[in-house]
Scaffold this motif. Structure first.
Motif, PDB file in Angstrom:
ATOM      1  N   LEU A 148       0.729  -1.196  -0.007  1.00 41.60           N
ATOM      2  CA  LEU A 148      -0.066  -0.124   0.027  1.00 41.60           C
ATOM      3  C   LEU A 148       0.744   1.084   0.007  1.00 41.60           C
ATOM      4  CD1 LEU A 148      -2.712  -1.119   2.511  1.00 41.60           C
ATOM      5  CD2 LEU A 148      -2.962  -1.155   0.023  1.00 41.60           C
ATOM      6  N   ASN A 149       2.109   1.221  -0.827  1.00 42.31           N
ATOM      7  CA  ASN A 149       3.121   2.427  -0.803  1.00 42.31           C
ATOM      8  C   ASN A 149       2.921   3.150  -1.908  1.00 42.31           C
ATOM      9  OD1 ASN A 149       3.718   0.536  -2.572  1.00 42.31           O
ATOM     10  ND2 ASN A 149       5.976   0.490  -2.042  1.00 42.31           N
TER      11      ASN A 149
ATOM     12  N   ILE B  55      -6.433  14.299   6.959  1.00 41.75           N
ATOM     13  CA  ILE B  55      -7.199  15.422   6.353  1.00 41.75           C
ATOM     14  C   ILE B  55      -7.024  15.371   4.880  1.00 41.75           C
ATOM     15  CG2 ILE B  55      -7.247  16.901   8.310  1.00 41.75           C
ATOM     16  CD1 ILE B  55      -4.754  18.502   7.138  1.00 41.75           C
ATOM     17  N   GLU B  56      -5.834  14.727   4.485  1.00 41.15           N
ATOM     18  CA  GLU B  56      -5.662  14.519   3.090  1.00 41.15           C
ATOM     19  C   GLU B  56      -4.760  13.041   2.630  1.00 41.15           C
ATOM     20  OE1 GLU B  56      -5.873  16.025  -0.924  1.00 41.15           O
ATOM     21  OE2 GLU B  56      -6.672  17.171   1.275  1.00 41.15           O
ATOM     22  N   THR B  57      -5.355  12.535   1.552  1.00 39.98           N
ATOM     23  CA  THR B  57      -4.523  11.484   0.935  1.00 39.98           C
ATOM     24  C   THR B  57      -4.120  11.797  -0.315  1.00 39.98           C
ATOM     25  OG1 THR B  57      -5.894  10.063   2.307  1.00 39.98           O
ATOM     26  CG2 THR B  57      -4.804   9.125   0.446  1.00 39.98           C
ATOM     27  N   LEU B  58      -2.714  11.538  -0.718  1.00 37.93           N
ATOM     28  CA  LEU B  58      -2.006  11.731  -1.785  1.00 37.93           C
ATOM     29  C   LEU B  58      -1.628  10.880  -2.705  1.00 37.93           C
ATOM     30  CD1 LEU B  58      -0.373  14.907  -0.352  1.00 37.93           C
ATOM     31  CD2 LEU B  58      -2.593  15.193  -1.765  1.00 37.93           C
ATOM     32  N   SER B  59      -1.456  11.051  -3.963  1.00 35.92           N
ATOM     33  CA  SER B  59      -0.948  10.094  -4.678  1.00 35.92           C
ATOM     34  C   SER B  59       0.116  10.304  -5.618  1.00 35.92           C
ATOM     35  CB  SER B  59      -2.106   9.219  -5.649  1.00 35.92           C
ATOM     36  OG  SER B  59      -3.179   8.764  -4.980  1.00 35.92           O
ATOM     37  N   PRO B  60       1.406  10.582  -4.831  1.00 40.04           N
ATOM     38  CA  PRO B  60       2.666  11.066  -5.778  1.00 40.04           C
ATOM     39  C   PRO B  60       3.366   9.895  -6.660  1.00 40.04           C
ATOM     40  CG  PRO B  60       2.839  11.292  -3.179  1.00 40.04           C
ATOM     41  CD  PRO B  60       1.714  10.237  -3.655  1.00 40.04           C
TER      42      PRO B  60
ATOM     43  N   ASP C  12       9.352   3.858  -8.320  1.00 38.20           N
ATOM     44  CA  ASP C  12       8.913   3.047  -9.446  1.00 38.20           C
ATOM     45  C   ASP C  12       8.393   3.779 -10.335  1.00 38.20           C
ATOM     46  OD1 ASP C  12       9.724   0.685  -8.229  1.00 38.20           O
ATOM     47  OD2 ASP C  12       7.858  -0.183  -8.124  1.00 38.20           O
ATOM     48  N   SER C  13       8.058   5.147 -10.111  1.00 37.86           N
ATOM     49  CA  SER C  13       7.715   6.104 -11.250  1.00 37.86           C
ATOM     50  C   SER C  13       8.761   7.201 -11.691  1.00 37.86           C
ATOM     51  CB  SER C  13       6.632   7.071 -10.446  1.00 37.86           C
ATOM     52  OG  SER C  13       5.311   6.183 -10.244  1.00 37.86           O
ATOM     53  N   ASN C  14      10.119   6.869 -10.996  1.00 38.67           N
ATOM     54  CA  ASN C  14      11.372   7.467 -11.345  1.00 38.67           C
ATOM     55  C   ASN C  14      10.865   9.139 -11.330  1.00 38.67           C
ATOM     56  OD1 ASN C  14      13.033   5.314 -12.052  1.00 38.67           O
ATOM     57  ND2 ASN C  14      11.796   5.082 -13.951  1.00 38.67           N
ATOM     58  N   GLN C  15      10.485   9.468 -10.149  1.00 40.66           N
ATOM     59  CA  GLN C  15      10.205  10.998 -10.307  1.00 40.66           C
ATOM     60  C   GLN C  15      10.182  11.573  -8.780  1.00 40.66           C
ATOM     61  OE1 GLN C  15       6.112  11.028 -12.144  1.00 40.66           O
ATOM     62  NE2 GLN C  15       5.171  11.134 -10.031  1.00 40.66           N
ATOM     63  N   ILE C  16      10.602  12.766  -8.434  1.00 34.64           N
ATOM     64  CA  ILE C  16      10.068  13.255  -7.467  1.00 34.64           C
ATOM     65  C   ILE C  16       8.896  14.406  -7.312  1.00 34.64           C
ATOM     66  CG2 ILE C  16      11.203  14.887  -5.580  1.00 34.64           C
ATOM     67  CD1 ILE C  16      13.888  13.912  -7.009  1.00 34.64           C
ATOM     68  N   THR C  17       8.091  14.463  -6.374  1.00 41.99           N
ATOM     69  CA  THR C  17       6.995  15.381  -6.646  1.00 41.99           C
ATOM     70  C   THR C  17       6.983  16.340  -5.424  1.00 41.99           C
ATOM     71  OG1 THR C  17       5.390  13.666  -7.674  1.00 41.99           O
ATOM     72  CG2 THR C  17       4.285  15.408  -6.473  1.00 41.99           C
ATOM     73  N   VAL C  18       6.767  17.480  -5.789  1.00 42.59           N
ATOM     74  CA  VAL C  18       6.992  18.691  -4.670  1.00 42.59           C
ATOM     75  C   VAL C  18       5.740  19.311  -4.628  1.00 42.59           C
ATOM     76  CG1 VAL C  18       8.209  20.683  -3.969  1.00 42.59           C
ATOM     77  CG2 VAL C  18       9.425  19.220  -5.629  1.00 42.59           C
TER      78      VAL C  18
ATOM     79  N   THR D 265      -1.889  24.159   0.570  1.00 40.71           N
ATOM     80  CA  THR D 265      -2.880  23.765  -0.414  1.00 40.71           C
ATOM     81  C   THR D 265      -2.882  22.321  -1.105  1.00 40.71           C
ATOM     82  OG1 THR D 265      -1.482  24.598  -2.476  1.00 40.71           O
ATOM     83  CG2 THR D 265      -2.669  26.102  -1.248  1.00 40.71           C
ATOM     84  N   PHE D 266      -1.700  21.653  -0.756  1.00 42.82           N
ATOM     85  CA  PHE D 266      -1.567  20.133  -1.372  1.00 42.82           C
ATOM     86  C   PHE D 266      -1.366  20.296  -2.807  1.00 42.82           C
ATOM     87  CE2 PHE D 266      -4.108  19.568   2.697  1.00 42.82           C
ATOM     88  CZ  PHE D 266      -3.155  19.117   3.117  1.00 42.82           C
ATOM     89  N   GLU D 267      -1.237  21.488  -3.453  1.00 43.19           N
ATOM     90  CA  GLU D 267      -1.033  21.678  -5.085  1.00 43.19           C
ATOM     91  C   GLU D 267       0.412  20.776  -5.469  1.00 43.19           C
ATOM     92  OE1 GLU D 267      -0.536  25.027  -8.239  1.00 43.19           O
ATOM     93  OE2 GLU D 267      -0.682  25.595  -6.145  1.00 43.19           O
ATOM     94  N   VAL D 268       0.250  20.401  -6.366  1.00 48.52           N
ATOM     95  CA  VAL D 268       1.680  19.880  -7.133  1.00 48.52           C
ATOM     96  C   VAL D 268       2.389  21.290  -7.791  1.00 48.52           C
ATOM     97  CG1 VAL D 268       2.846  18.480  -8.898  1.00 48.52           C
ATOM     98  CG2 VAL D 268       0.816  17.569  -7.496  1.00 48.52           C
ATOM     99  N   LEU D 269       3.693  21.244  -7.164  1.00 45.60           N
ATOM    100  CA  LEU D 269       4.512  22.548  -7.667  1.00 45.60           C
ATOM    101  C   LEU D 269       5.410  22.043  -8.783  1.00 45.60           C
ATOM    102  CD1 LEU D 269       5.027  24.252  -4.226  1.00 45.60           C
ATOM    103  CD2 LEU D 269       3.234  24.840  -5.752  1.00 45.60           C
TER     104      LEU D 269
END
Length: 406
Positions: free
Chosen positions: A327-328, A342-347, A369-375, A380-384
């Motif tokens: 479940l990672n 208060i929030e569940t994210l899927s990076p 496994d997505s070969n990425q870093i999400t900021v 706001t939980f917005e992807v920057l």
């Protein structure tokens, strides 16, 4: 974006001086520029599959370069020198590698053991300690020369009277130039005082079954080791070490069926919020909340899966949680005032690590496994930004250089 190097600066200054001193000198090229850079904006991301490190700029949210040559980084951690100029990378092949953050080059590497998983740098910045699985024990090196200062084997006595070497886990630095660490098979906690010419070793025995990782409170007072072989934790009060090790949270799982443990939780990135401490429960889909005044269990928060990293935003209003396989693929945010998710994210796929910027306005999350870093913006939980990286895992920013135990 060019990186600052001392040699390049000297060459540029010399060239300008020659041009100005020559009678026939033309005007200096106005486009010639060397960008000076501090290290406060910098960090590193472990790229575990390729044995490389990504050097990143946290303000610009960019990858500056990928640096190879760090060996086996299947489980790796990073510590920064006192001046935040260098990063020491601890690798699974026993490698201790020093990276110059300004030049972006490796400027020292040794194979000091068979399998190391972490370490610490002393309060005065002189020593770097490495905790080893193989052959077990702690080795301390001079930060400048990388020469061995002291070798401390983790030798312990087994119930049958024979001796063996234990895996060392949970190496942290505390005030007074002291290193603290735990011995997995031995069930012991040791302190190594490096403040004098004759280092002093103190051993606390019978602290509990199989300490698997440990943390230090932000003020350096409490060293807390998680126990894999039993419910509960072992606490050493470093302000009053004469009291020995006490057990805390001993009954949080009593009478309950434990789930299979897919991955051991990490305690080093633990969460503090006021007088509350947030811990990952071993083998349970829960985050535990303890009162730090008496270390009693006050709350259990049901979460998405088995928590691995439970980390507090610097202002302590939020706790961010990542989870073990399978479940990672999610990250959850807990409000520390209401103790609610208060929030569940899927990076991305296979979330491994996260790191807040120094004041907590952003968080960086690695998806192997997505070969990425999400900021993300933590308000706001917005992807920057979404940055490319090769199987990224650990994320480490230089503000750790100025915090106890990190």
């Amino acid at each position: 974006m060019p990186l600052f190097t001392p040699i390049k600066t000297l060459l540029t200054a010399s060239a300008v001086a020659l041009l100005l001193s020559s009678p026939a000198a033309a005007e200096p090229d106005a486009t010639a520029h060397v960008e000076l850079r501090g290290t406060g904006d910098l960090g590193v991301v472990i790229e575990r599959a390729t044995g490389s490190v990504a050097l990143v700029d946290t303000t610009e949210k960019t990858v500056l370069r990928h640096i190879e040559g760090f060996g086996d980084l299947s489980h790796a951690s990073v510590k920064f020198t006192r001046d935040a100029r260098h990063a020491f990378v601890f690798g699974r092949d026993g490698g201790l590698t020093r990276l110059d953050l300004l030049t972006g080059e490796i400027d020292g590497r040794i194979i000091q053991g068979g399998n190391s998983i972490g370490g610490a740098i002393s309060q005065d910045g002189r020593f770097v300690a490495v905790g080893n699985y193989e052959p077990g024990g702690v080795k301390v090196f001079d930060v400048e020369t990388m020469e061995l200062v002291i070798d401390v084997p983790a030798t312990y006595e087994k119930p049958d009277g024979t001796t063996d070497q234990a895996k060392v886990v949970g190496v942290v630095d505390v005030p007074g130039n002291i290193f603290v660490f735990s011995l997995f098979e031995a069930g012991e906690i040791w302190t190594l005082d490096m403040s004098t010419d004759e280092p002093e070793l103190t051993k606390y025995r019978d602290v509990g079954s199989m300490p698997y990782d440990a943390l230090i409170t932000p003020n350096g007072r409490y060293y807390i080791a998680g126990l894999f072989g039993e419910d509960g934790m072992a606490l050493l009060d470093l302000w009053h070490p004469e009291n020995g090790v006490q057990r805390i949270l001993p009954d949080y799982g009593r009478g309950e069926e434990r789930l299979p443990v897919y991955k051991m939780p990490h305690l080093e990135g633990w969460a503090m919020a006021g007088d509350q401490a947030f811990f990952p429960a071993v083998g349970r889909n829960e985050v535990l909340v303890a009162n730090t005044r008496d270390w009693s269990l006050t709350e259990r928060i049901e979460v998405h899966g088995q928590p691995i990293f439970v980390m507090s935003r610097p202002d302590e209003q939020q706790v961010w949680v990542t989870f073990a396989h399978p479940l990672n693929d999610k990250v959850q945010v807990i409000d520390t005032r209401t103790l609610e998710v208060i929030e569940t994210l899927s990076p991305g796929e296979s979330i491994l690590h996260k790191e807040f910027t120094p004041r907590g306005e952003h968080i960086w999350i690695s998806a192997r496994d997505s070969n990425q870093i999400t900021v993300y913006d933590t308000r706001t939980f917005e992807v920057l930004a979404t940055l490319p990286a090769e199987s990224p895992s650990g994320i480490f920013f230089t503000h750790r250089a100025h915090r106890i135990g990190l």
